[in-house]
Design a protein around this motif. Structure first.
Motif, PDB file in Angstrom:
ATOM      1  N   PRO A 141       0.812  -1.232   0.000  1.00 43.56           N
ATOM      2  CA  PRO A 141       0.000   0.000   0.000  1.00 43.56           C
ATOM      3  C   PRO A 141       0.839   1.273   0.000  1.00 43.56           C
ATOM      4  N   ASN A 142       2.055   1.222   0.545  1.00 47.26           N
ATOM      5  CA  ASN A 142       2.900   2.424   0.637  1.00 47.26           C
ATOM      6  C   ASN A 142       4.020   2.428  -0.396  1.00 47.26           C
ATOM      7  N   ALA A 143       3.949   1.535  -1.384  1.00 48.78           N
ATOM      8  CA  ALA A 143       5.050   1.385  -2.333  1.00 48.78           C
ATOM      9  C   ALA A 143       4.867   2.318  -3.539  1.00 48.78           C
ATOM     10  N   TYR A 144       6.009   2.661  -4.134  1.00 44.54           N
ATOM     11  CA  TYR A 144       6.050   3.427  -5.383  1.00 44.54           C
ATOM     12  C   TYR A 144       6.513   2.466  -6.474  1.00 44.54           C
ATOM     13  N   PHE A 145       5.741   2.337  -7.537  1.00 46.00           N
ATOM     14  CA  PHE A 145       6.136   1.496  -8.667  1.00 46.00           C
ATOM     15  C   PHE A 145       5.682   2.186  -9.942  1.00 46.00           C
ATOM     16  N   GLU A 146       6.637   2.833 -10.591  1.00 45.93           N
ATOM     17  CA  GLU A 146       6.313   3.601 -11.792  1.00 45.93           C
ATOM     18  C   GLU A 146       7.417   3.432 -12.826  1.00 45.93           C
ATOM     19  N   LYS A 147       7.096   3.812 -14.064  1.00 49.17           N
ATOM     20  CA  LYS A 147       8.107   3.770 -15.126  1.00 49.17           C
ATOM     21  C   LYS A 147       9.186   4.814 -14.860  1.00 49.17           C
ATOM     22  N   ASP A 148      10.394   4.478 -15.260  1.00 50.21           N
ATOM     23  CA  ASP A 148      11.511   5.412 -15.127  1.00 50.21           C
ATOM     24  C   ASP A 148      11.519   6.306 -16.374  1.00 50.21           C
ATOM     25  N   ASN A 149      11.053   7.519 -16.204  1.00 44.81           N
ATOM     26  CA  ASN A 149      10.974   8.455 -17.346  1.00 44.81           C
ATOM     27  C   ASN A 149      12.088   9.499 -17.328  1.00 44.81           C
ATOM     28  N   ASP A 150      13.003   9.366 -16.366  1.00 45.98           N
ATOM     29  CA  ASP A 150      14.083  10.346 -16.235  1.00 45.98           C
ATOM     30  C   ASP A 150      15.278   9.888 -17.070  1.00 45.98           C
ATOM     31  N   ALA A 151      15.485  10.535 -18.219  1.00 42.51           N
ATOM     32  CA  ALA A 151      16.593  10.178 -19.114  1.00 42.51           C
ATOM     33  C   ALA A 151      17.645  11.270 -19.159  1.00 42.51           C
ATOM     34  N   ARG A 152      17.730  12.071 -18.114  1.00 43.09           N
ATOM     35  CA  ARG A 152      18.700  13.182 -18.100  1.00 43.09           C
ATOM     36  C   ARG A 152      20.132  12.692 -18.124  1.00 43.09           C
ATOM     37  N   THR A 153      20.384  11.504 -17.601  1.00 41.47           N
ATOM     38  CA  THR A 153      21.757  10.987 -17.578  1.00 41.47           C
ATOM     39  C   THR A 153      22.107  10.254 -18.869  1.00 41.47           C
ATOM     40  N   GLY A 154      21.173  10.208 -19.810  1.00 42.18           N
ATOM     41  CA  GLY A 154      21.452   9.562 -21.092  1.00 42.18           C
ATOM     42  C   GLY A 154      20.838   8.189 -21.216  1.00 42.18           C
ATOM     43  N   SER A 155      20.374   7.594 -20.136  1.00 43.92           N
ATOM     44  CA  SER A 155      19.728   6.286 -20.200  1.00 43.92           C
ATOM     45  C   SER A 155      18.724   6.185 -19.057  1.00 43.92           C
ATOM     46  N   LYS A 156      17.879   5.201 -19.150  1.00 46.80           N
ATOM     47  CA  LYS A 156      16.896   4.985 -18.087  1.00 46.80           C
ATOM     48  C   LYS A 156      16.475   3.519 -18.080  1.00 46.80           C
ATOM     49  N   GLY A 157      16.033   3.092 -16.907  1.00 50.74           N
ATOM     50  CA  GLY A 157      15.514   1.732 -16.813  1.00 50.74           C
ATOM     51  C   GLY A 157      14.046   1.720 -17.208  1.00 50.74           C
ATOM     52  N   ASP A 158      13.382   0.603 -16.922  1.00 52.83           N
ATOM     53  CA  ASP A 158      11.968   0.509 -17.275  1.00 52.83           C
ATOM     54  C   ASP A 158      11.063   0.905 -16.105  1.00 52.83           C
ATOM     55  N   TYR A 159      11.315   0.321 -14.927  1.00 50.48           N
ATOM     56  CA  TYR A 159      10.475   0.613 -13.759  1.00 50.48           C
ATOM     57  C   TYR A 159      11.345   0.739 -12.512  1.00 50.48           C
ATOM     58  N   ILE A 160      10.882   1.566 -11.579  1.00 48.20           N
ATOM     59  CA  ILE A 160      11.556   1.720 -10.289  1.00 48.20           C
ATOM     60  C   ILE A 160      10.554   1.390  -9.190  1.00 48.20           C
ATOM     61  N   PHE A 161      10.978   0.543  -8.276  1.00 47.15           N
ATOM     62  CA  PHE A 161      10.158   0.202  -7.098  1.00 47.15           C
ATOM     63  C   PHE A 161      10.825   0.794  -5.867  1.00 47.15           C
ATOM     64  N   ARG A 162      10.060   1.537  -5.092  1.00 48.74           N
ATOM     65  CA  ARG A 162      10.552   2.077  -3.833  1.00 48.74           C
ATOM     66  C   ARG A 162       9.456   1.906  -2.787  1.00 48.74           C
ATOM     67  N   GLU A 163       9.896   1.679  -1.545  1.00 49.05           N
ATOM     68  CA  GLU A 163       8.928   1.579  -0.459  1.00 49.05           C
ATOM     69  C   GLU A 163       9.513   2.216   0.789  1.00 49.05           C
ATOM     70  N   SER A 164       8.664   2.966   1.489  1.00 51.32           N
ATOM     71  CA  SER A 164       9.083   3.677   2.694  1.00 51.32           C
ATOM     72  C   SER A 164       8.125   3.349   3.830  1.00 51.32           C
ATOM     73  N   THR A 165       8.598   3.620   5.039  1.00 53.18           N
ATOM     74  CA  THR A 165       7.741   3.452   6.206  1.00 53.18           C
ATOM     75  C   THR A 165       6.757   4.613   6.275  1.00 53.18           C
ATOM     76  N   THR A 166       5.827   4.524   7.209  1.00 47.28           N
ATOM     77  CA  THR A 166       4.820   5.581   7.349  1.00 47.28           C
ATOM     78  C   THR A 166       5.443   6.915   7.734  1.00 47.28           C
ATOM     79  N   ASP A 167       6.636   6.872   8.365  1.00 45.92           N
ATOM     80  CA  ASP A 167       7.302   8.122   8.729  1.00 45.92           C
ATOM     81  C   ASP A 167       8.342   8.552   7.694  1.00 45.92           C
ATOM     82  N   GLY A 168       8.272   7.927   6.487  1.00 41.36           N
ATOM     83  CA  GLY A 168       9.075   8.419   5.370  1.00 41.36           C
ATOM     84  C   GLY A 168      10.460   7.837   5.246  1.00 41.36           C
ATOM     85  N   ILE A 169      10.783   6.727   5.944  1.00 37.71           N
ATOM     86  CA  ILE A 169      12.111   6.125   5.842  1.00 37.71           C
ATOM     87  C   ILE A 169      12.098   5.105   4.705  1.00 37.71           C
TER      88      ILE A 169
END
Length: 402
Positions: free
Chosen positions: A181-209
């Motif tokens: 429920p608190n996870a981030y899973f989206e396409k990697d659209n940041d190509a400023r460094t010249g390349s990008k992956g397909d998807y990034i998964f990140r998850e944090s605690t309720t206090d933002g860690i």
């Protein structure tokens, strides 16, 4: 010469020897015949008497025998009658018992037949339901196969890759609300460094860690593609994307090298080439996220402490070294757990009969995680600052300020 006196007239007369002998003989014969007749009559009389006596005795014995026989017959009849009554009673009892047993058996048979009919009915219903479900699934599977066969013949290489991405995104979204429920899973659209992956998964605690981050790359190709790629061709670029986007792990979700048993066996750890990198087939996509996430949850409290120390502007020159040392030790223990898990996943694809082995392999990974946790428990602020004069002074100032 002998004289003979007549007994009737009394006259005496003389006879010579021959006449005398003839008279004697005549007398003798007459007496003998008379005596013989008398004896014959007596014998006949005695015989009649004896016959009558024998007849009387025989009749008496016969009557006695008949009486005894009649008595015996009556006794036998009585015995036979008693025996017949007892036998009849026994037969009746046996028949009644048999009837009761037959009735009980009939009742059991009726009950059993009823249960059998119910079971057969349930079985028929279940069989029909399973058959219908199987036919539906088979039809859906055939339709899916035909869809993808048709799709592969129509779409470009770029579209093939996008379809795999959509598949992974769909699988994740199916369980996002319940499992992440608190996870981030989206396409990697940041190509400023010249390349990008397909998807990034990140998850944090309720206090933002933030405690877990994964860079995903999805690779597929058409069956008709002339140049066949290998999974290894994309490791370097994936590792670069992972570092540039600040992700802890890198995972290649691949359908390349379809006949390679290494990649078909389960989760493949390729960290011997690039750190914290794994290669999986699409069916292990959710399992990979779950394993890495659950392992990372154990480090949340230490990450929280690290954030607090950074927010307090504490000099952490040695603190970071110690923390990195902890992370390396934690990583080694996690690596051991990961190896166990990889072996377990390999067993899953081989056969269902190896599920128990898989369970044992998964459970054994807990020991390594427990060791990592114990080592983490030993980590304290004082231990991390014992060789850091700056931090020691900071803590001393804090203590004196209290």
């Amino acid at each position: 010469m002998p004289e003979i006196k007549c007994p009737k007239c009394g006259q005496v007369f003389t006879v010579d020897e021959s006449g005398y002998a003839e008279i004697v003989n005549q007398v003798r014969n007459t007496e003998f015949a008379k005596d013989l007749q008398e004896r014959e009559r007596q014998l006949l009389k005695d015989k009649d008497i004896e016959i009558k006596l024998l007849t009387t005795q025989a009749q008496a014995e016969k009557e006695k025998s008949l009486a005894d026989l009649h008595r015996e017959i009556e006794q036998l009849k009585a015995q036979i009658n008693n025996h017949e009554q007892a036998q009849t009673l026994a037969v009746l009892n046996a028949v009644n018992r048999q009837k009761d047993e037959i009735a009980a058996k009939d009742q059991k048979i009726i009950l059993l037949e009823s249960k059998i009919k119910e079971a057969e009915k349930d079985s028929e219903i279940k069989e029909k339901s399973l058959k219908e479900n199987f036919e539906i699934q088979l039809k859906a599977k055939d339709e899916t196969i035909e869809f993808y066969k048709d799709l592969k013949t129509k779409m470009s290489t770029k579209m093939v890759g996008e379809t795999l991405e959509q598949h992974c995104e769909t699988e994740f979204n199916k369980i996002r609300a319940g499992a992440f429920p608190n996870a981030y899973f989206e396409k990697d659209n940041d190509a400023r460094t010249g390349s990008k992956g397909d998807y990034i998964f990140r998850e944090s605690t309720t206090d933002g860690i933030e405690f877990i981050s994964i860079m995903f790359e999805m690779k597929n190709e058409m069956d008709t593609t002339a140049t066949k790629h290998k999974n290894e061709d994309f490791f370097k670029e994936l590792d670069k994307d992972r570092q540039e986007k600040g992700c802890e792990y890198a995972v290649l979700v691949s359908l390349l090298e379809a006949d390679n048993e290494l990649y078909n066996s389960g989760i493949v750890d390729v960290s011997y080439k690039y750190p914290k990198m794994y290669v999986i087939r699409p069916q292990f996509f959710i399992s990979m996220i779950t394993v890495l996430r659950n392992a990372a949850l154990n480090s949340v409290q230490y990450r929280r402490q690290l954030v607090e120390y950074k927010n307090q502007n504490i000099d952490i020159s040695h603190f970071e070294d110690d923390m990195n040392d902890f992370k390396e030790k934690f990583g080694r223990n996690y690596q051991l757990a990961s190896d166990k898990f990889r072996k377990a996943i390999e067993e899953i694809d081989k056969t269902i009969d190896h599920l128990q082995k898989t369970k044992d392999a998964l459970l054994s990974s807990e020991d390594n995680l427990r060791l990592a946790n114990n080592k983490a428990q030993d980590l304290s602020v004082k231990r991390l600052t014992k060789n850091n004069p700056t931090m020691a002074q900071k803590f001393a100032e804090l203590d004196s300020g209290k």
